[in-house]
Design a protein around this motif. Structure first.
Motif, short mmCIF file in Angstrom:
data_model
loop_
_atom_site.label_atom_id
_atom_site.label_comp_id
_atom_site.label_asym_id
_atom_site.label_seq_id
_atom_site.Cartn_x
_atom_site.Cartn_y
_atom_site.Cartn_z
N LEU A 96 12.15 -9.34 13.14
CA LEU A 96 12.36 -9.56 11.71
C LEU A 96 11.78 -8.42 10.88
CD1 LEU A 96 11.61 -13.40 11.44
CD2 LEU A 96 13.82 -12.27 11.09
N VAL A 97 10.60 -7.93 11.27
CA VAL A 97 10.00 -6.80 10.55
C VAL A 97 10.81 -5.53 10.78
CG1 VAL A 97 7.97 -5.32 10.38
CG2 VAL A 97 7.69 -7.79 10.51
N ALA A 98 11.22 -5.29 12.03
CA ALA A 98 12.04 -4.12 12.33
C ALA A 98 13.36 -4.17 11.56
CB ALA A 98 12.30 -4.04 13.83
N GLY A 99 13.96 -5.36 11.49
CA GLY A 99 15.19 -5.53 10.72
C GLY A 99 14.98 -5.27 9.24
N SER A 100 13.81 -5.65 8.73
CA SER A 100 13.49 -5.41 7.32
C SER A 100 13.46 -3.91 7.02
CB SER A 100 12.14 -6.04 6.97
OG SER A 100 12.16 -7.43 7.17
N TYR A 101 12.82 -3.16 7.92
CA TYR A 101 12.75 -1.70 7.73
C TYR A 101 14.12 -1.06 7.94
CZ TYR A 101 7.71 -1.28 7.22
OH TYR A 101 6.42 -1.35 6.75
N LEU A 118 0.83 -1.20 0.00
CA LEU A 118 0.00 0.00 0.00
C LEU A 118 0.87 1.26 0.00
CD1 LEU A 118 -2.94 1.11 0.29
CD2 LEU A 118 -2.60 1.00 2.76
N SER A 119 1.97 1.21 0.76
CA SER A 119 2.82 2.39 0.92
C SER A 119 3.60 2.72 -0.35
CB SER A 119 3.80 2.17 2.08
OG SER A 119 3.10 1.99 3.30
N TYR A 120 4.29 1.72 -0.93
CA TYR A 120 5.13 2.10 -2.07
C TYR A 120 4.32 2.36 -3.33
CZ TYR A 120 5.65 -2.72 -4.08
OH TYR A 120 5.46 -3.95 -4.66
N SER A 121 3.13 1.75 -3.46
CA SER A 121 2.29 2.11 -4.60
C SER A 121 1.75 3.53 -4.44
CB SER A 121 1.13 1.11 -4.74
OG SER A 121 0.34 1.09 -3.57
N SER A 122 1.51 3.95 -3.19
CA SER A 122 1.02 5.30 -2.94
C SER A 122 2.10 6.35 -3.17
CB SER A 122 0.49 5.41 -1.50
OG SER A 122 -0.63 4.57 -1.31
N LEU A 180 13.07 2.42 0.21
CA LEU A 180 12.84 1.92 1.57
C LEU A 180 11.84 0.78 1.59
CD1 LEU A 180 12.76 2.04 4.71
CD2 LEU A 180 11.13 3.92 4.50
N PHE A 181 10.67 0.99 0.94
CA PHE A 181 9.60 0.00 1.01
C PHE A 181 9.88 -1.23 0.14
CE2 PHE A 181 7.03 3.78 2.37
CZ PHE A 181 6.74 3.31 3.63
N ILE A 182 10.51 -1.05 -1.02
CA ILE A 182 10.74 -2.20 -1.90
C ILE A 182 11.80 -3.13 -1.30
CG2 ILE A 182 12.55 -1.28 -3.41
CD1 ILE A 182 9.44 -3.16 -4.62
#
Length: 313
Positions: A147-152, A74-78, A109-111
């Motif tokens: 894992l999610v925090a590491g991804s960001y 949703l974020s990177y398409s926006s 960042l998002f991709i």
């Protein structure tokens, strides 16, 4: 071209997003196409986030990651779609220097974060199928959050490096970016700088970021396949494969589009735009559809919600 001293940009300089080189009459068609796709992205991903957040049956690591994946889509398409749609109606088709920097930074960042989240989802499926007795222990809530925090974090580091490298380049007199968003490859074509160091660093960064996620996904599914083939019952194999098919579909769509994009030669810019369209808008649109159509739990929750809605009506 002018000398380097006079061709450098300033922070007040706008860029021009050329977009698709089509007849003016087709701009309306493209606007409607983008609008339809973006509306489906909003509906599908917000719906998926809402379903996962409200139904207790989906309070598992797999759906935790799926909710984060929907948010990233949703974020990177926006970041891309609204500005592209505005430019279909704009005569100037301009984007400010700050707006271009923001697009490059947020998209990178998002991709990148999406790649790592997909790798985390592959690891989750590996633990669920290959080590099911310890699944609840190994895939703890704390690990999922880490894992999610590491991804960001990885996405942010990559984005800062990529953005800073791109916008420290010296740009020539032309400000026309031959794309429908601020793409780093298109920005490179406007540069008067020597790109050797830039290309080496970009390639190294891409290898460091992309290769680990691909390796985790491939290795995870090699172990999953090996485990599934040892299952004697047909029903057991089918159930195991069904838990992975949605994720494999999403991975295939994203990485297929990205590889197609970066394997497309620069001499075919329109083909490159089509490839970019696949992973900036088509992939975020398809991901919720893939999970809702291929996932039994999600289909059951949707069915329950629709039945409840019909009862109220």
């Amino acid at each position: 071209m002018g000398d380097k001293g006079t061709s450098n940009h300033s922070e007040g300089t706008d860029f021009i997003l050329v977009g698709f080189r089509v007849h003016p009459e087709l701009q309306i068609f493209l606007f409607l196409l983008f609008l339809l796709v973006y509306a489906m992205i909003l509906l599908g991903n917000i719906g998926m986030i809402g379903i996962i957040a409200t139904d207790p049956r989906l309070n598992t690591p797999m759906y935790f990651f799926l909710g984060k994946l929907s948010f990233i889509d949703l974020s990177y398409s926006s970041v891309i779609a609204p500005k592209a749609m505005i430019n279909f109606w704009s005569e100037s088709k301009s984007i400010s220097f700050a707006g271009c920097v923001t697009q490059v930074f947020l998209f990178a960042l998002f991709i990148v974060a999406e790649g790592f989240v997909l790798a985390a989802m592959a690891y989750d499926r590996f633990i669920a199928i290959c080590n099911p007795l310890l699944y609840s222990v190994q895939m703890s809530a704390r690990l999922c959050i880490q894992l999610v925090a590491g991804s960001y974090f990885c996405g942010c580091i990559s984005s800062v490096l990529q953005t800073s490298m791109t916008f420290t380049l010296s740009f020539c007199a032309s400000r026309a970016i031959d794309h429908f968003y601020c793409d780093t490859r298109s920005l490179q074509r406007l540069s008067c700088s020597d790109l050797f160091v830039y290309n080496v660093v970009s390639f190294s960064l891409s290898s460091i970021i992309i290769l680990p996620t691909i390796i985790v996904i491939i290795v995870s599914y090699m172990y999953i396949l090996s485990t599934v083939l040892k299952i004697h019952s047909t029903e057991g194999r089918k159930k195991a494969f069904s838990t992975c098919s949605s994720h494999l579909g999403v991975v295939s769509v994203l990485y297929g589009a990205v590889f197609f994009m970066y394997l497309t030669p620069d001499r075919f810019p329109e083909l490159s735009k089509v490839a970019s369209l696949c992973y900036t808008l088509v992939t975020p649109m398809l991901n919720p559809l893939i999970y809702s159509l291929r996932n039994k739990d999600v289909k059951e929750v949707l069915k329950k919600l629709l039945e409840k809605k019909n009862t109220i009506l």
